[in-house]
Design an enzyme around this catalytic site. Structure first.
Site, mmCIF file in Angstrom:
data_model
loop_
_atom_site.group_PDB
_atom_site.id
_atom_site.type_symbol
_atom_site.label_atom_id
_atom_site.label_comp_id
_atom_site.label_asym_id
_atom_site.label_seq_id
_atom_site.Cartn_x
_atom_site.Cartn_y
_atom_site.Cartn_z
ATOM 1 C CG ASP A 119 1.660 84.019 77.064
ATOM 2 O OD1 ASP A 119 0.451 84.265 76.920
ATOM 3 O OD2 ASP A 119 2.486 84.027 76.122
ATOM 4 C CD GLU A 134 -2.043 80.934 76.872
ATOM 5 O OE1 GLU A 134 -0.812 80.845 76.759
ATOM 6 O OE2 GLU A 134 -2.766 81.497 76.045
#
Lengths: 625, 625
Positions: free
Chosen positions: B343, B372
């Site tokens: 993330d 990401e």
């Protein structure tokens, strides 16, 4: 101008500087870089001295600017910023601890002001705060580009100059070996044509063993002078002058007088010996020997060059050898020479040249080295990267418009243009190409115009060139018949066929038009005729735009439509403009991108146009309307 | 395959090898390189293990081959070569001194043979001599490329895989928090559609302080489950499982059962905490604090994310922090996970990721990291270079054929293709783009076909995607209405509008066609219609060539002429060939480069053609002639 991709993780504000220094200085100079788009930053530094500069880029995260930017957003959103002001004040106090003197006190005071007045702080004070915080940024976590890049600043002559090569041996009365004193008489002729550099083949004593006779025959007669590249005899070596040319004192005087005529003298550095060179006797360890004890002469099997012995650059005594060769260059620098044409550098080790040029230029950054490496492109590029100021090119073998456009587009653009300065020679004592052998005077004139306008640096080997000497030793050879490399020649400088006037005119245009003094703006344009090559050069401000069109067909008149990119050249789309042909003085009114050009090679094989930015009045049309 | 420019001064023969080794080995493997043209050499080495290989190039001057080449020329010219044979014999004897054992004796004998027999030496012996001299070349003066380059070998799944993301919380009965046991029931559904990877948002305990309610409201009710990215509560942190989902034992079992269904489980690594995370209490030094002593929560001024506190990666205790975060990844590896979706990696330091990924992959080179990072391109590229196996892309915001062709041409070619593997997501829990909100089912179908055929790796967030959930929280937002990030959802998996069948069919084609399993051959083709995008992928041997044409107009039928580069795709210029549409099974006879395609978005918004190399017999035409 330097650009770099500068970015960090996250969304913090960055700062970035360009750091540069001259090699002679330990001090870095810094100039700020500014962001463009997509994490690309740009900065500039100005070079003011000859020599090598190193530069790099340093960037860091700037917490104060991040804080400042965020504070503005918080205030705009009406948030309570009391704690944020405290955070800012602490950043300012931390900066104060990094600073000596008055600025420390100023910062401490500003931190207090920030706490007390907060957003009510006067604009002048806020500005002072931003300035000081930028000056005393915390750069302890700064990152530098991992390499220090280099840019070498060379004298202007490395970029722009017209070279003239001649054999001093032919400067005397017919049949008599020429001397430097004779050569002084030739200076007005050469400088009168507008040349900048007078380049002499080796001027040293010439060996007798295996001396080559006329037309490179194996046995010379006693009257044959031999090849000047077979350097060294009992009369001396690389630091001596061939007594047939005069004394060292004569040479020094010649360099001085040439200077008075506006000519710089360039010497040939050919690091090889005749078997009679004093080095061969004094330093046998600098040469290779065969199993029978004989010295290894030069060869390119099965060809043998028995009048030449090469140095063994990998000898165990390489340090002494290299040092001696450096001292040769230094010797001629001490005689007043600043320009050297290096013979066959690609047959000596790259590290040798890198070291030698570095040593010379460290103390004398105004010295220019021209690489005579007619070899594979990557080797030529490598020599340019390691320090040569200029390089010979394949120009002599690029004769069709398509070849010319391909090759010089490659040379005039990055990456090649970033490290190599081309020098264009339509002929040399070793190269009389087929086009010249066949084409006669119009071919010589065309090749001259191409060389002098395609290349900011170019040269000719004269008087063979301007007198259109096109006779080869034999069919299929690029060697001259009765080459001056092996014998004296007598030249009729006043021949009516001489290109002297054309050369004089074009060299004058080169001096008057800064567009012709650089290669980086060279751009080719379509002509709709395979015999016509058209190209422009221009100054950055487009105040000088020069279009040259050359007809490479030496037999017939050729005509075509030249298409110019008007916007790029600063020419008007919507009105007429003037094309001033500089050799004839004719002025044409051109319209739009496509215009007609017709060239008869028997008068002049090329036309050189200068564009005024705009036709200013009807008066300008009068010339031919 | 590795290419290098290899050259030296002079004209001697060169030799060159490619040197490579796996990072785990100290031994270099060498393979010879062969010259192409213009000083370019080429070699190959084969990678056989996962992990990092380093490689470089070493070249040297080969005096024996130079001598051999010259000898041949001398002999051809009929010269006396007695001395040259002696020189060669000495080269061989010198080689013998560099060798131990039998080969030394062999070389000594060969040197003698050379002296005695000379050119009369038998061919077999000459060959042996050349082989031994190549093997024992004098490499004391060899030069290596100044850098050791790296190539990372990743598991095949890093290149090719279909990802399916879902929230386990919604896997239970309507209104009841789903568990890993519930999720096991969903596995046949996901694997039945042909997915390879099942990716779960964070599965850890969720903080209560400032917990977000439905639709990201600031105050949660007691029944709101909160955002899974607000990691950590008194129930544990990054190494714990949210008790609402089950136990760690349940998770391990789930990973095993998923494997039995052919699904690899990917976990989300979000290095951030809720204010209730045990780290906050146990390691306050890992976080930033404000002047009032409160912990610094996440913000993007003026926005505040008070349910999240970021780590301070530059804390003085960074070593302990980094080590702990590494141990988090290792913990989940130990539970059987091999794929991690990271993330927001761009908000953490680059060196942290380089270190963490390096540490993990040194021992476990089969672990895959998906970045990401929806941020600026250069930051995404940097993350790919420092070790991420894959990266999310801007695919969700590239919706017109022109945008798609521009962007994926950039990604599928060097330099980007050399370091970044794209993963294409038409939606994510954070991204419901306008095209999907407006276009309804045909838009979802088109975006799915694009993702699954443009990208060897792609993923969808389901069941929202296959059920064509297109309702945004508000106009102009890309957030879902009633997002699963903040609440449970009940999905009607058997809805007749589900894209399940299309997804199943396309995933089957992906597995059957190796052309779709790589991105490097992606090439776009003109369609003469601005709503149609056409592209091919192919295997290197052109045995599998797949053309996809998608109509991005979700309202109307569009038709156009697709122009293919026949030669490049191995298609015949002079006869008909078959275009087999794989979704419908229809077979068309195409002729020449331009062929007609018509697509009605309400049936299927795209067509996927496979080409046979050639129509082999008339029989092949029978299908529809």
């Amino acid at each position: 101008m330097v650009e770099a991709d500068v970015f960090a993780d996250g969304h913090d504000a960055l700062a970035c500087v360009l750091r540069s220094r001259h090699q002679s200085s330990a001090e870095w100079t810094e100039s700020p870089m500014a962001p463009l788009v997509n994490d690309r930053w740009r900065g500039r530094f100005t070079v003011t001295e000859l020599g090598r500069y190193v530069y790099t880029v340093e960037g860091w995260i700037d917490p104060f600017r991040t804080w400042n930017r965020q504070l503005a957003k918080r205030i705009e959103a009406g948030q309570d910023v009391k704690l944020d002001l405290e955070i800012g004040a602490r950043l300012v106090e931390a900066a104060a601890t990094r600073v000596q003197g008055e600025d420390a006190a100023r910062l401490t005071a500003l931190a207090q002001a920030l706490r007390k007045q907060g957003t009510a702080m006067p604009a002048a004070q806020r500005e002072q705060l931003a300035t000081l915080m930028a000056r005393y940024a915390d750069r302890s976590q700064a990152t530098s580009y991992s390499r220090e890049l280099e840019v070498v600043v060379e004298p202007e002559r490395a970029r722009f100059g017209a070279w003239y090569e001649l054999f001093p041996r032919s400067a005397g009365k017919p049949g008599v070996h020429g001397t430097f004193r004779d050569l002084e008489q030739r200076l007005p002729y050469v400088s009168g044509m507008g040349f900048d550099i007078l380049y002499l083949p080796p001027i040293h004593p010439i060996g007798k063993t295996h001396r080559k006779g006329r037309n490179n025959t194996v046995r010379a007669t006693s009257s044959d002078p031999g090849s000047p590249w077979a350097i060294g005899s009992e009369q001396g070596g690389h630091k001596s002058v061939n007594p047939d040319l005069g004394t060292l004192e004569d040479f020094r005087r010649f360099v001085r007088v040439a200077g008075e005529h506006g000519l710089s003298v360039a010497l040939d550095i050919a690091f090889q010996c005749s078997p009679d060179h004093p080095y061969v006797r004094e330093h046998p360890e600098w040469f290779r020997h065969r199993p029978d004890g004989s010295i290894q002469f030069a060869e390119n099997p099965p060809k043998k060059y028995e009048d030449i012995v090469p140095f063994d650059f990998e000898t165990e005594s390489w340090r002494e050898l290299w040092q001696e060769l450096l001292s040769v260059v230094q010797f001629w620098i001490d005689q007043g020479v600043r320009i050297f044409r290096i013979d066959n550098p690609h047959t000596k080790p790259f590290p040798f040249w890198e070291w030698l040029i570095g040593e010379v230029k460290r103390a004398q950054p105004d010295v220019i080295f021209l690489s005579e490496a007619f070899t594979r492109p990557k080797v030529m590029y490598r020599l340019a990267k390691l320090g040569f100021s200029q390089s010979y090119t394949y120009f002599a073998w690029r004769n069709t418009p398509w070849e010319i456009a391909q090759y010089f587009t490659e040379l005039s653009r990055p990456p090649v243009a970033d490290f190599l300065r081309p020098n264009l020679w339509p002929n040399t004592p070793d190269i009389l190409n087929e086009y010249l052998q066949i084409g006669g005077r119009p071919a010589f004139a065309a090749r001259f115009m191409l060389a002098a306008t395609l290349g900011a640096s170019y040269g000719i080997y004269g008087p063979a060139f301007e007198l259109c000497e096109g006779r080869a030793r034999e069919a299929g050879s690029e060697e001259y018949l009765d080459s001056e490399k092996y014998q004296l020649r007598t030249w009729d400088l006043d021949s009516p066929d001489s290109l002297r006037d054309l050369i004089t005119a074009v060299n004058k245009l080169r001096r008057e038009n800064p567009a012709l003094q650089t290669d980086r703006t060279l751009r080719f344009h379509p002509t709709e005729n395979e015999f016509l090559v058209a190209y422009t050069k221009s100054t950055e401000d487009l105040n000088d735009v020069v279009l040259t069109v050359v007809n490479v067909d030496s037999r017939r008149t050729q005509a075509g439509m030249v298409t110019l990119p008007l916007d790029d050249l600063g020419l008007p789309r919507d009105k007429a403009y003037q094309a001033h042909e500089l050799l004839t003085g004719a002025r044409y009114v051109w319209n739009g991108p496509r215009n007609y050009v017709e060239i008869n090679p028997s008068s002049a094989p090329g036309q050189i146009f200068r564009f005024r930015r705009q036709v200013r009045s009807e008066h300008d049309f009068e010339y031919f309307l």
